[in-house]
Write a protein that holds these residues in place. Structure first.
Motif, PDB file in Angstrom:
ATOM      1  N   SER B  83       6.286  -5.984  -7.600  1.00  0.00           N
ATOM      2  CA  SER B  83       4.833  -5.405  -7.035  1.00  0.00           C
ATOM      3  C   SER B  83       4.587  -3.943  -7.847  1.00  0.00           C
ATOM      4  O   SER B  83       5.458  -3.337  -8.070  1.00  0.00           O
ATOM      5  CB  SER B  83       5.103  -5.033  -5.665  1.00  0.00           C
ATOM      6  N   ASP B  84       3.411  -3.806  -8.011  1.00  0.00           N
ATOM      7  CA  ASP B  84       2.917  -2.500  -8.658  1.00  0.00           C
ATOM      8  C   ASP B  84       3.014  -1.281  -7.691  1.00  0.00           C
ATOM      9  O   ASP B  84       3.278  -0.078  -7.987  1.00  0.00           O
ATOM     10  CB  ASP B  84       1.859  -2.676  -9.404  1.00  0.00           C
ATOM     11  N   ALA B  85       2.788  -1.702  -6.549  1.00  0.00           N
ATOM     12  CA  ALA B  85       2.897  -0.638  -5.466  1.00  0.00           C
ATOM     13  C   ALA B  85       3.911  -0.978  -4.649  1.00  0.00           C
ATOM     14  O   ALA B  85       4.263  -1.968  -4.303  1.00  0.00           O
ATOM     15  CB  ALA B  85       1.592  -0.922  -4.719  1.00  0.00           C
ATOM     16  N   PRO B  86       4.548   0.461  -4.276  1.00  0.00           N
ATOM     17  CA  PRO B  86       5.755   0.140  -3.366  1.00  0.00           C
ATOM     18  C   PRO B  86       5.417  -0.155  -2.031  1.00  0.00           C
ATOM     19  O   PRO B  86       4.489  -0.084  -1.524  1.00  0.00           O
ATOM     20  CB  PRO B  86       6.633   1.611  -3.353  1.00  0.00           C
ATOM     21  N   LEU B  87       6.517  -1.346  -1.339  1.00  0.00           N
ATOM     22  CA  LEU B  87       6.160  -1.636   0.063  1.00  0.00           C
ATOM     23  C   LEU B  87       6.731  -0.578   0.927  1.00  0.00           C
ATOM     24  O   LEU B  87       7.770   0.124   0.556  1.00  0.00           O
ATOM     25  CB  LEU B  87       6.865  -2.949   0.284  1.00  0.00           C
ATOM     26  N   GLY B 266      14.116   3.617   1.183  1.00  0.00           N
ATOM     27  CA  GLY B 266      13.833   2.254   0.413  1.00  0.00           C
ATOM     28  C   GLY B 266      13.113   2.360  -0.839  1.00  0.00           C
ATOM     29  O   GLY B 266      12.281   1.751  -1.299  1.00  0.00           O
ATOM     30  N   PHE B 267      13.234   3.681  -1.507  1.00  0.00           N
ATOM     31  CA  PHE B 267      12.857   3.905  -2.914  1.00  0.00           C
ATOM     32  C   PHE B 267      11.224   3.973  -2.484  1.00  0.00           C
ATOM     33  O   PHE B 267      10.417   3.648  -3.546  1.00  0.00           O
ATOM     34  CB  PHE B 267      13.245   2.907  -3.986  1.00  0.00           C
ATOM     35  N   TYR B 268      10.467   4.070  -1.595  1.00  0.00           N
ATOM     36  CA  TYR B 268       9.221   4.421  -1.401  1.00  0.00           C
ATOM     37  C   TYR B 268       8.760   5.826  -2.063  1.00  0.00           C
ATOM     38  O   TYR B 268       8.672   6.708  -1.260  1.00  0.00           O
ATOM     39  CB  TYR B 268       9.030   4.365   0.092  1.00  0.00           C
ATOM     40  N   VAL B 269       8.804   5.913  -3.171  1.00  0.00           N
ATOM     41  CA  VAL B 269       8.257   6.782  -4.198  1.00  0.00           C
ATOM     42  C   VAL B 269       6.705   6.642  -4.630  1.00  0.00           C
ATOM     43  O   VAL B 269       6.894   5.482  -5.564  1.00  0.00           O
ATOM     44  CB  VAL B 269       9.131   7.522  -4.705  1.00  0.00           C
TER      45      VAL B 269
END
Lengths: 315, 352
Positions: B83-87, B266-269
Motif C-alpha cells: 500500500s502506498d499509504a500506511p494503514l 505500527g510504522f505509521y509514519v
C-alpha cells in the motif's frame, strides 16, 4: 448425409434445446447484471435516496456522493457526438451509395471499416496528444471569441482554451461513432431496390428528393437502429473520454471546461475506492448508466412504433 | 477424429495436474505472491527478477492498486500486500496485519510557465495551498512574486492539474496540504481521491505529466521519477525549517532520516512536512502488509528473506529507477520488529 428416424429426431431436439438455452442465457445474464448492480448500489441508494441523482457533490473524503456531474457529462458528450456523427455518417453513406464513382466505392468502404477497427485507447491518445493541443491552440480561442460572445448560448462556449474538456470529448466521440453508423447506413441504403430509386429519378426527382422520399422511408427502422447503436457506444465509451475530458467532478456551464462521465469516473476511481459507501456509489453510477442505455433503447423502440403507426394513417 | 480429441483432452488434463503438483510442493517455497500498490511496481519487478536469477524463487506481484492489495492480504489470497499509504495502527490491529516501509519516493510539483526553468520558481506551503484552493489564479500574483524577486512571471492563468484516478500520490500530496493548512484540511481533506476545488484531472502520473507539458500556465504534481524522465520543470518548496529545497535523492532521504520511526506505532509514519532543513516536504514511503499470524511460516520466511535481500542489495537498482531506498537506521528497526511481530500459529517467531 441425411439422417433419418429416431436418431435424426433426437438430434433435432438437442439442437432446438441448445439454441433455446443460448437465447435464455441472454436473459439470465441481463437479470444477473441488474441484480448484482442493484445489490451493490443498495447501500448508496439507501443512504442518499433520490438526491443521489440530483446532487452535484462527489467528495470521497466526506463520503458525500451525487451523480449529477457524471450524468450531465455523459449525456452532453453523447449529444455532441450525435450532432457531429449523424450528419457526417449520413453524408458518407449517401455519397457512397448514390454519387460515388464505382472505382472509389471500395477504398472508402475499406477506410471506414479500418476506422471502426481502431481500439478506443488509440483515439484517446490521439485526442490527448494531437487533437487537444491543436484544438486548444487554434480552435478554442476562436470559439470563445465568436460563439462565446453571443447572448444566450455564450456561456456554453466561453472559458480558457485548455484543449481538454466536455466539447473535446464530444468531438472525439463523434469521430469514433462515425465509422459504425456510416457503415450500417451504407449497408441499409444499398438494399433499397434500384427499381424504386430509378422510377423516382425517372419522374425527375433530384438526388436529395430520392433520399428523402424513397431511401429514408424504406430504411427508417434500420436508420434509427444505427443511430441508437452509435448513441450506445457514445454513452458507454470509457478510455477515449477519460483522456480528454479533464475528469473534474464539478458542474460547469461552459463546454470548454473539464467535466466527467459515468464510465470515466468508474475507470478512474474503482481500483482505489475504499469503504462501502464509496464503492457502492460507483456501482450506483454503473446502474444509472445501465438504465440510461436501457431508456435510449426503449425510446428507439417507441419512435419506431410511432413511425409505423403514422404510416398506417397515411395509406 | 473422436480419438484425437480424446487424446488431446487427456494431455490437457495431465498437463494441468502436473502444474498443480509442481506449484504447491510442500516444504520448499518456489514462488511468493503479492498484490497492491502501482507506484513501487517497477522496482519490485526489478528486484524480483534479480532475486529469481539468484535463488530461483519467483515473485508474482499484481499491481492492482493499494485498495486491492489491502483487500487481498485481508482475505489471505496473497502472501503480502502493498500500500502506498500506511494503514492506521487501529486498522492493523483490527485486521491482524503488520506493515513496514519498503521504498520511498517523492511527490514533486511541476509547472509549465514560459521563461521559467527547473528549480527557479520558489513557492511556500501557504501559496501552494492557495493555488490548489483556487484563490491565487495568476502567475504574477503578488504573493508568488514576493517569494521570487528577480524572476519575471507572466500574467497568465494558473491551470491546476491533479490526478483523476484514486492514487497513493494524491494521498501523499493532500496529506501534505492538510498538514500545512487548516483550511485545506476542513474544506478538502486527505484521501486517495478528493473533491478538488479547481483544476483538471489527468489519468495516472503520465496523464498529469502530459497535461502539464501541454497547457501553458499549468501546475501539477507527479512522482519524482516521472518529473525526471519527462524533464518537467520542478519547483522549490519551502519546508518546515523554512528553507527552500529542490526535490532529489538527498532531500527525500533527509526527510526519512528526520522522521520519528521509533516512536511510531505500527510504522505509521507519513513523511510529509518533516523537520530538518534539508527535508523535502512531500516525501512518501510505500508499505508492505503481512498477516501477523502466519498459517504457512515457511512462506512468510521466504517473503521476509526476499525483502531482507532487497533492503541489503537492492539500493543501487532502486536509485537507477529513481526510487529512494530506506535509510539503514529504518531498515534495522523494521527487521527488529519482524522478530517480535510475525509469528506462526504456535506463537513462534518466523524471523530470522
Amino acid at each position: 448425409m441425411i439422417r433419418s428416424g429416431t436418431k435424426g429426431r433426437i438430434l433435432d431436439i438437442i439442437f432446438a434445446n441448445g439454441t433455446r438455452i443460448c437465447a435464455l442465457l441472454v436473459f439470465l445474464i441481463i437479470v444477473a447484471i441488474m441484480v448484482s448492480l442493484l445489490a451493490g448500489a443498495w447501500p448508496a441508494l439507501k443512504k442518499f435516496g433520490p438526491s443521489f441523482i440530483i446532487s452535484s457533490q462527489w467528495n470521497p473524503v466526506t463520503e458525500q456522493f451525487g451523480a449529477l456531474v457524471a450524468i450531465y457529462g455523459t449525456v452532453v458528450t453523447s449529444i455532441i457526438a450525435m450532432l457531429i456523427g449523424v450528419p457526417v455518417s449520413f453524408g458518407i453513406a449517401i455519397f457512397i451509395t448514390e454519387l460515388c464513382p464505382v472505382w472509389l466505392k471500395q477504398p472508402i468502404a475499406t477506410a471506414i471499416e479500418l476506422l471502426a477497427a481502431i481500439p478506443s485507447i488509440i483515439y484517446g491518445m490521439w485526442g490527448l496528444f494531437v487533437f487537444a493541443p491543436f484544438f486548444g491552440d487554434h480552435i478554442e480561442p476562436w470559439i470563445s471569441d465568436t460563439l462565446g460572445r453571443l447572448p444566450v448560448i455564450g456561456p456554453l462556449f466561453s472559458g480558457p482554451p485548455l484543449g481538454i474538456g466536455v466539447l473535446t470529448a464530444g468531438i472525439i466521440l463523434g469521430i469514433m461513432v462515425i465509422p459504425f453508423m456510416a457503415s450500417v447506413f451504407r449497408d441499409l441504403f444499398e438494399v433499397v431496390p434500384s427499381v424504386l430509386k430509378e422510377s423516382a429519378y425517372g419522374i425527375g426527382a433530384t438526388t436529395w428528393e430520392v433520399i428523402k422520399k424513397i431511401v429514408l422511408p424504406y430504411t427508417k427502422v434500420g436508420v434509427v437502429g444505427a443511430i441508437m447503436l452509435g448513441l450506445g457506444r457514445a454513452l458507454g465509451e470509457t478510455m477515449a473520454v477519460t483522456f480528454v475530458i479533464g475528469n473534474a467532478d464539478r458542474l460547469e456551464t461552459s463546454l470548454l471546461m473539464p467535466g466527467n462521465t459515468i464510465s470515466s469516473s468508474l475507470a478512474n476511481q474503482f481500483t482505489e475506492a475504499v469503504g462501502e459507501i464509496y464503492t457502492s456509489s460507483l456501482i450506483a453510477l454503473g446502474l444509472i448508466l445501465f438504465l440510461l442505455t436501457f431508456m435510449v433503447l426503449a425510446l428507439a423502440k417507441y419512435l419506431l412504433i410511432r413511425l409505423t403507426l403514422k404510416e398506417g394513417v397515411r395509406t | 477424429m473422436k480419438t484425437t480429441a480424446y487424446i488431446f483432452l487427456m494431455a490437457m488434463v495431465a498437463a494441468i495436474c502436473s502444474m498443480e503438483t509442481g506449484g504447491s510442493y510442500a516444504g520448499e517455497v518456489k514462488a511468493i505472491s503479492g498484490a497492491g500498490a502501482t507506484f513501487p511496481y517497477p522496482i519490485y519487478a526489478k528486484w524480483a527478477s534479480a532475486y529469481y536469477k539468484l535463488t530461483g524463487i519467483k515473485l508474482n506481484y499484481q499491481s492492482i492498486g493499494s485498495g486491492g492489495g489491502i483487500k487481498q492480504i485481508k482475505a489471505k489470497t496473497v502472501d503480502f500486500g502493498a500500500s502506498d499509504a500506511p494503514l492506521k495502527p487501529e486498522d492493523l490491529d483490527k485486521w491482524g496485519l503488520f506493515q513496514f516501509p519498503m521504498i520511498m519516493g517523492g511527490v514533486v510539483p511541476v509547472v509549465n510557465i514560459p521563461g521559467v526553468k527547473a528549480g527557479q520558481l520558489k513557492i511556500s506551503n501557504k501559496t501552494l495551498v492557495d493555488i490548489y484552493l483556487g484563490k491565487i489564479r495568476k502567475w504574477n500574483d503578488p504573493k508568488i512574486a514576493s517569494e521570487n524577486p528577480g524572476l519575471s512571471l507572466p500574467g497568465i492563468n494558473i491551470t491546476v492539474v491533479h490526478r483523476a484516478d484514486g492514487s497513493g500520490t494524491t494521498w501523499i500530496f493532500t496529506n501534505f496540504l492538510s498538514k500545512v493548512s487548516q483550511e485545506w484540511k476542513e474544506k478538502v481533506g486527505n484521501a486517495k481521491a478528493v473533491a478538488w476545488p479547481t483544476g483538471i484531472g489527468g489519468k495516472g502520473n503520465e496523464g498529469v505529466a502530459s497535461y502539464v507539458k501541454r497547457i501553458r500556465g499549468s501546475l501539477g504534481y507527479v512522482e519524482y521519477a516521472y518529473a525526471l524522465q519527462n524533464r518537467l520543470t520542478y519547483i522549490k518548496l519551502k519546508n518546515r525549517a523554512g528553507a527552500y529545497v529542490a526535490p532529489n535523492m538527498d532531500t527525500f532521504q533527509a526527510a526519512a532520516a528526520n522522521a520519528d520511526w521509533k516512536g511510531a506505532k505500527g510504522f505509521y509514519v507519513v513523511l510529509t512536512d518533516q523537520p530538518g532543513k534539508d527535508s523535502w516536504p512531500i516525501t512518501g514511503a510505500s508499505f508492505i502488509l503481512l498477516q501477523r499470524v502466519q498459517d504457512k511460516p515457511e512462506v512468510a520466511k521466504a517473503v521476509l528473506s526476499f525483502f531482507d535481500w532487497c533492503y541489503r542489495n537492492g539500493k543501487e537498482m532502486a536509485k537507477k529507477l529513481d526510487y529512494v531506498p530506506m535509510p539503514e537506521m529504518v531498515v534495522n528497526l523494521v527487521e527488529e520488529a519482524w522478530k517480535t511481530e510475525i509469528k506462526d500459529k504456535n506463537g513462534n517467531p518466523v524471523w530470522p
